[in-house]
Design an enzyme around this catalytic site. Structure first.
Site, PDB file in Angstrom:
ATOM      1  N   LYS A  90       0.821  -1.216   0.000  1.00 17.60           N
ATOM      2  CA  LYS A  90       0.000   0.000   0.000  1.00 17.60           C
ATOM      3  C   LYS A  90       0.853   1.263   0.000  1.00 17.60           C
ATOM      4  CE  LYS A  90      -4.491  -1.375   1.773  1.00 17.60           C
ATOM      5  NZ  LYS A  90      -5.583  -1.000   2.672  1.00 17.60           N
ATOM      6  N   LYS A 149      -4.585  -9.549  -6.224  1.00 17.14           N
ATOM      7  CA  LYS A 149      -5.849  -9.844  -5.544  1.00 17.14           C
ATOM      8  C   LYS A 149      -6.962  -8.872  -5.952  1.00 17.14           C
ATOM      9  CE  LYS A 149      -5.624  -7.409  -1.126  1.00 17.14           C
ATOM     10  NZ  LYS A 149      -5.751  -7.412   0.313  1.00 17.14           N
ATOM     11  N   LYS A 191     -11.217  -3.659  -3.457  1.00 12.89           N
ATOM     12  CA  LYS A 191     -12.154  -2.536  -3.616  1.00 12.89           C
ATOM     13  C   LYS A 191     -11.427  -1.305  -4.103  1.00 12.89           C
ATOM     14  CE  LYS A 191     -13.941  -3.219   1.083  1.00 12.89           C
ATOM     15  NZ  LYS A 191     -12.749  -3.304   1.955  1.00 12.89           N
TER      16      LYS A 191
HETATM   17  P1  AMP Z   1     -10.832  -5.702   3.259  1.00 15.80           P
HETATM   18  O1  AMP Z   1     -11.681  -5.491   2.055  1.00 15.80           O
HETATM   19  O2  AMP Z   1      -9.365  -5.553   2.916  1.00 15.80           O
HETATM   20  O3  AMP Z   1     -11.259  -4.944   4.456  1.00 15.80           O
HETATM   21  O4  AMP Z   1     -11.015  -7.231   3.639  1.00 15.80           O
HETATM   22  C1  AMP Z   1     -12.110  -7.728   4.372  1.00 15.80           C
HETATM   23  C2  AMP Z   1     -12.091  -9.235   4.382  1.00 15.80           C
HETATM   24  O5  AMP Z   1     -12.209  -9.739   3.045  1.00 15.80           O
HETATM   25  C3  AMP Z   1     -10.815  -9.838   4.968  1.00 15.80           C
HETATM   26  O6  AMP Z   1     -11.154 -11.031   5.646  1.00 15.80           O
HETATM   27  C4  AMP Z   1      -9.999 -10.154   3.750  1.00 15.80           C
HETATM   28  O7  AMP Z   1      -9.106 -11.211   3.971  1.00 15.80           O
HETATM   29  C5  AMP Z   1     -11.081 -10.559   2.760  1.00 15.80           C
HETATM   30  N1  AMP Z   1     -10.631 -10.262   1.394  1.00 15.80           N
HETATM   31  C6  AMP Z   1     -10.482  -9.053   0.809  1.00 15.80           C
HETATM   32  N2  AMP Z   1     -10.033  -9.173  -0.453  1.00 15.80           N
HETATM   33  C7  AMP Z   1      -9.874 -10.508  -0.663  1.00 15.80           C
HETATM   34  C8  AMP Z   1      -9.447 -11.293  -1.793  1.00 15.80           C
HETATM   35  N3  AMP Z   1      -9.111 -10.733  -2.950  1.00 15.80           N
HETATM   36  N4  AMP Z   1      -9.442 -12.638  -1.642  1.00 15.80           N
HETATM   37  C9  AMP Z   1      -9.819 -13.216  -0.481  1.00 15.80           C
HETATM   38  N5  AMP Z   1     -10.226 -12.539   0.597  1.00 15.80           N
HETATM   39  C10 AMP Z   1     -10.260 -11.206   0.517  1.00 15.80           C
END
Ligand code: AMP
Ligand code: TRP
Length: 343
Positions: free
Chosen positions: A118, A201, A204
């Site tokens: 990041k 990956k 968002k």
């Molecule tokens: P975040 O959107 O970064 O706040 O992630 C929230 C949850 O979604 C966490 O448990 C992450 O590990 C999961 N997550 C986010 N992006 C991915 C992805 N591309 N693949 C698998 N899990 C994800």
């Protein structure tokens, strides 16, 4: 201390840094609902303080927090069974994070790959919050004495650091106070990749909207994004051993398996030797069938922000009643005087 059969408390969080994606649904929300429905005690948090480690437009952030709440509810989180709230309403998270900033070591934080990704090349210009983010994440979990944390694979390193913080705290202060948590990283696929690049990956915050499926996308948008998803020039593999060298095929087959609750072997049997276009057609149908009702319910819920705020406020009160006593015990352990204001 950490005997799961004796007591299991689930905690997890999602950042409201944009519209939630299919990856958040498949690797997080869907699992959160399964844990809730299996009767576990669950605390789920929209981690707004984490989101501001990178710039967020204030008006858009308020909308994103309510949107995330709507996504949790539409996916099946029942505020009667689980605690659902936004982090900034429970000040114990930020307070315990400060204590953990004094337990964690600079070297530990410097190794975090999410920070490196990041912050990019301009590390001097990253916020201090982005660097110390894992202390806040550890506090989120440990301020509830949670024992199990369901996340996607990308959060594994942060959970290892959470364990290190608990172990060092317990060691330095010579007591078994914080549980050494267990990550719950399970499923056919634990990392969903970008639709534009099978090695990155799905996120968002990716600048390309075509890289992801948002939970708010219409059926037409879902169809268009899957149609445009990157593929390779070969027929689909029929053996699991072939997946490693075929990231785009692996990603779409994995998404199909998770959406349909199907084992990967069955998905490989079904699509092995077929063209990408056939998988894309069937995947679109399945994705629209699963996500359609969720996005419709999200749209309905965001139409009533007062009700969402009420649900989050109620969750925050219940969360604080668990967290505040643990924070006070922590302060006592590290040598602070008792707070007359709080007790
Ligand atoms: P975040 O959107 O970064 O706040 O992630 C929230 C949850 O979604 C966490 O448990 C992450 O590990 C999961 N997550 C986010 N992006 C991915 C992805 N591309 N693949 C698998 N899990 C994800
Ligand atoms: N760091 C997580 C992410 O980016 C979100 C998060 C914050 C979290 N605190 C947490 C996840 C506590 C699990 C438990 O996805």
């Amino acid at each position: 201390m950490n005997n799961p059969s004796a007591r299991m408390r689930i905690f997890s969080g999602i950042q409201p840094s944009g519209v939630l994606t299919l990856a958040n649904y498949l690797c997080a929300l869907k699992r959160f609902v399964e844990l809730q429905d299996s009767g576990q005690e669950c605390v789920y948090c929209i981690v707004d303080l984490h989101a501001i480690t990178v710039w967020q437009d204030p008006g858009a952030l308020k909308d994103a927090i309510r949107h995330a709440a709507a996504a949790f509810l539409a996916a099946g989180i029942d505020p009667g069974k689980s605690i659902l709230f936004n982090q900034s309403q429970v000040s114990a998270h930020a307070e315990l994070a400060w204590v953990f900033n004094c337990v964690a070591r600079m070297g530990w934080m410097g190794r975090m790959t999410q920070f490196k990704e990041k912050a990019g090349r301009d590390r001097e210009n990253a916020s201090v919050g982005l660097f110390t983010y894992p202390s806040l994440m550890a506090a989120d979990i440990l301020v509830y004495h949670a024992t199990h944390v369901p996340v996607g694979d990308d959060q594994k390193q942060h959970l290892e650091l959470t364990r290190d913080i608990a172990i060092k705290f317990n060691h330095d202060y010579r007591r078994d106070f914080f549980p050494v948590i267990e990550p719950l990283i399970e499923g056919v696929t634990t990392r969903i990749m970008s639709l534009r690049d099978g090695t990155k990956k799905m996120s968002k915050s990716d600048p390309s909207d075509y890289s992801r499926i948002n939970l708010s996308d219409s059926a037409d948008q879902v169809a268009k994004k899957i149609r445009r998803a990157r593929s390779d020039a070969f027929a689909l593999p029929g053996q699991a051993s072939e997946l490693a060298s075929r990231p785009e095929a692996r990603n779409l087959l994995g998404i199909y398996a998770l959406l349909g609750n199907t084992a990967m072997d069955q998905v490989l049997d079904r699509f092995g030797g077929k063209m990408f276009s056939q998988l894309k057609g069937e995947l679109t149908e399945l994705a629209v069938a699963v996500l359609g009702p969720i996005s419709a319910e999200m749209n309905r819920l965001v139409g009533d922000p007062a009700e969402l705020d009420r649900i989050l406020g109620d969750g925050a009160e219940r969360a604080a009643s668990l967290a505040d006593p643990i924070l006070q015990q922590t302060y006592d352990i590290v040598g602070m005087l008792p707070s007359r204001r709080r007790n």
